[in-house]
Write an enzyme that holds these catalytic residues in place. Structure first.
Site, mmCIF file in Angstrom:
data_model
loop_
_atom_site.group_PDB
_atom_site.id
_atom_site.type_symbol
_atom_site.label_atom_id
_atom_site.label_comp_id
_atom_site.label_asym_id
_atom_site.label_seq_id
_atom_site.Cartn_x
_atom_site.Cartn_y
_atom_site.Cartn_z
ATOM 1 N N HIS A 128 -7.607 -3.868 4.691
ATOM 2 C CA HIS A 128 -7.067 -2.502 4.584
ATOM 3 C C HIS A 128 -7.851 -1.719 3.536
ATOM 4 C CE1 HIS A 128 -4.595 0.329 2.252
ATOM 5 N NE2 HIS A 128 -3.862 0.546 3.328
ATOM 6 N N ASN A 129 -8.080 -2.327 2.371
ATOM 7 C CA ASN A 129 -8.788 -1.638 1.300
ATOM 8 C C ASN A 129 -10.251 -1.396 1.652
ATOM 9 O OD1 ASN A 129 -6.350 -1.882 0.014
ATOM 10 N ND2 ASN A 129 -7.143 -2.921 -1.788
ATOM 11 N N SER A 188 0.835 -1.195 0.000
ATOM 12 C CA SER A 188 0.000 0.000 0.000
ATOM 13 C C SER A 188 0.869 1.244 0.000
ATOM 14 C CB SER A 188 -0.928 0.020 1.219
ATOM 15 O OG SER A 188 -1.756 1.156 1.185
ATOM 16 N N LYS A 213 -4.381 -7.003 3.452
ATOM 17 C CA LYS A 213 -4.483 -5.910 2.470
ATOM 18 C C LYS A 213 -5.927 -5.743 1.987
ATOM 19 C CE LYS A 213 -2.926 -2.773 -0.432
ATOM 20 N NZ LYS A 213 -3.846 -2.673 -1.541
ATOM 21 N N GLU A 216 -10.254 1.520 3.825
ATOM 22 C CA GLU A 216 -9.997 2.655 2.921
ATOM 23 C C GLU A 216 -11.297 3.130 2.266
ATOM 24 O OE1 GLU A 216 -8.058 2.673 -1.445
ATOM 25 O OE2 GLU A 216 -6.670 2.039 0.142
#
Length: 466
Positions: free
Chosen positions: A186-187, A129, A183, A190
């Site tokens: 995480h997205n 990222s 990840k 986001e």
């Protein structure tokens, strides 16, 4: 031959910049891309003193690498990853390592992990990222796979990763597809925070009547305080940009696009039965944005006009700041709770103190709040939800009144705040001792004989209701 430390397959924006980052840190690196123009572009961009080899031939590329070989794939997710692996495997030996650095769905990583393990090849799924600038100057790296094989990669990854207080934003996260899963979440976070900032902007502009300059200055000031984060920082920068006398943001279509990683987070959370309503709302609102022609028609057919808000500007801004702080915390809480359940379900053995430490720098969701989360998990590694940490809970107690007032204004004036509403509903449901789902259990038993449990005695019960 055999004297390059690391290889990267795929020399697009991310691959090229990460490879140059490694060369900056003194590593000899090799790049492979079937596109001759991309290969030439990298050679032209390399600085004097860089030890970089670029080729379009897989056998030559692999022959240049030190053993055990370490090769990262930075190609589009899906079939291109399988094709890249197939082109490399005939030239690899047992003990070699392949790292998938793309936004790959975690179940695909599990499959590749098992297939390559059978050949004696280590496979890592690693979230990266930070975008183009992060890859070049210091990304957040989230590797998962074989812990022992990670030692071959650790010196390189620690050198190129972003640093916070001198600590690299990379650490081995867990088994199998742990890196890609982290990840993915995480997205999802986001997506949620981007939606919340957009709703804050909308409230300030359409409900409270602030101009772009005031909104920009407010976001810029908030970013110097407890709301400091990359996403707020870039939003303040976006709001400065002009084309002639017009702000560029006012000329950008509201038809939002996505690449699907937020949807993956939401879908898997439902599989795990983990509520992530802010992330769900963020995905839904991007979908809603695509219905522009229908929204234009509905705007005329379904009017609602609220009264103007008569409150001092300073009071409004203070309340909005508290409200945004509250909803951002609860969005992180939902993603971290999903990681807790996923780790148990998939055997990742995640340490959320490590995950939050890795996210503090380099990545898109970096924020000063993550240090508070890291401390909470360091003090109590068994924490099931970050909202159960007393210090974090106090932040929500102190700011919830502001959020409730902001939502009164938004609802009264017909401003869509799906992210805000879902953040508060999550908080209120999570702190409720007895939810009304006893009615749902009774309904299920009435029409489908699905049975229910009681609070006054043990057992499974069914009632003839009529």
């Amino acid at each position: 031959m055999n004297n390059y430390n690391f290889g990267i397959v795929g020399l697009g924006v991310m691959g090229r910049n990460l490879l140059l980052n490694m060369a900056d840190n003194g590593f000899a690196v090799a790049g492979l891309d079937l596109d001759l123009e991309k290969a030439k572009s990298l050679e032209a961009e390399a600085s004097e003193g860089h030890r970089i080899k670029v080729t379009t031939q897989a056998e030559e590329f692999i022959g240049s690498l030190q053993q055990p070989r370490a090769i990262m794939l930075l190609v589009p997710a899906g079939k291109p990853v399988d094709a890249a692996i197939a082109s490399l495997v005939p030239f690899l030996d047992k003990g070699d390592i392949i790292i998938d650095g793309g936004n790959t769905y975690f179940l695909d990583t599990d499959r590749r992990f098992n297939e390559l393990s059978a050949r004696g090849i280590h496979f890592f799924g690693m979230g990266i990222s930070g975008g183009e600038s992060g890859a070049r100057r210091g990304p957040s790296l989230m590797p998962g796979g074989d812990r022992q094989a990670y030692e071959r990669l650790r010196p390189i990854f620690e050198a190129v990763a972003a640093k916070v207080n001198g600590e690299p934003c990379v650490e081995f996260l867990g088994n199998g597809s742990a890196g890609n899963y982290v990840k993915m979440v995480h997205n999802g976070i986001e997506y949620g925070i981007m939606q919340l900032i957009a709703e804050t902007y909308d409230l300030m502009k359409r409900l409270y009547g602030f101009d772009n300059q005031t909104i920009q200055q407010t976001f810029e000031q908030w970013n110097k305080e407890e709301l400091n984060s990359f996403l707020l920082e870039i939003t303040a920068q976006i709001l400065k940009k002009k084309e002639g006398d017009q702000y560029l943001v006012d000329l950008i279509s509201d038809w939002a696009k996505s690449k699907g990683t937020g949807k993956w987070t939401s879908q898997n959370a439902m599989d795990l039965q983990v509520p992530v309503p802010v992330i769900d709302a963020a995905v839904n609102m991007r979908d809603m944005s695509k219905y522009k022609p229908e929204r234009l028609e509905a705007a005329k057919l379904l009017p609602w006009e609220g009264q103007a808000v008569d409150k001092p500007a300073a009071e409004i801004i203070a309340r909005l700041k508290d409200a945004l702080y509250f909803v951002v915390i609860t969005t992180y809480a939902q993603g971290l709770a999903q990681l807790t359940v996923a780790s148990e379900t998939y055997g990742y053995e995640l340490d959320l103190q490590v995950v939050t430490k890795v996210w503090r720098g380099g990545c898109i969701i970096r924020a000063v709040l993550l240090e508070d989360f890291r401390k909470a998990y360091a003090a109590n590694p068994a924490l099931r939800n970050i909202l159960l940490d007393s210090a974090i809970a106090q932040k929500l107690i102190d700011t919830q009144a502001s959020l409730r007032e902001v939502l009164k204004d938004a609802i009264a004036h017909g401003i869509p705040v799906s992210g805000y509403v879902n953040a508060l509903s999550y908080f209120d449901a999570y702190r409720t001792e007895r939810l009304p789902t006893n009615i749902i259990q009774a309904q299920r038993d009435y029409f489908g004989a699905h049975t229910y449990e009681r609070i006054d005695q043990e057992g499974i019960f069914h009632t003839l209701w009529d």
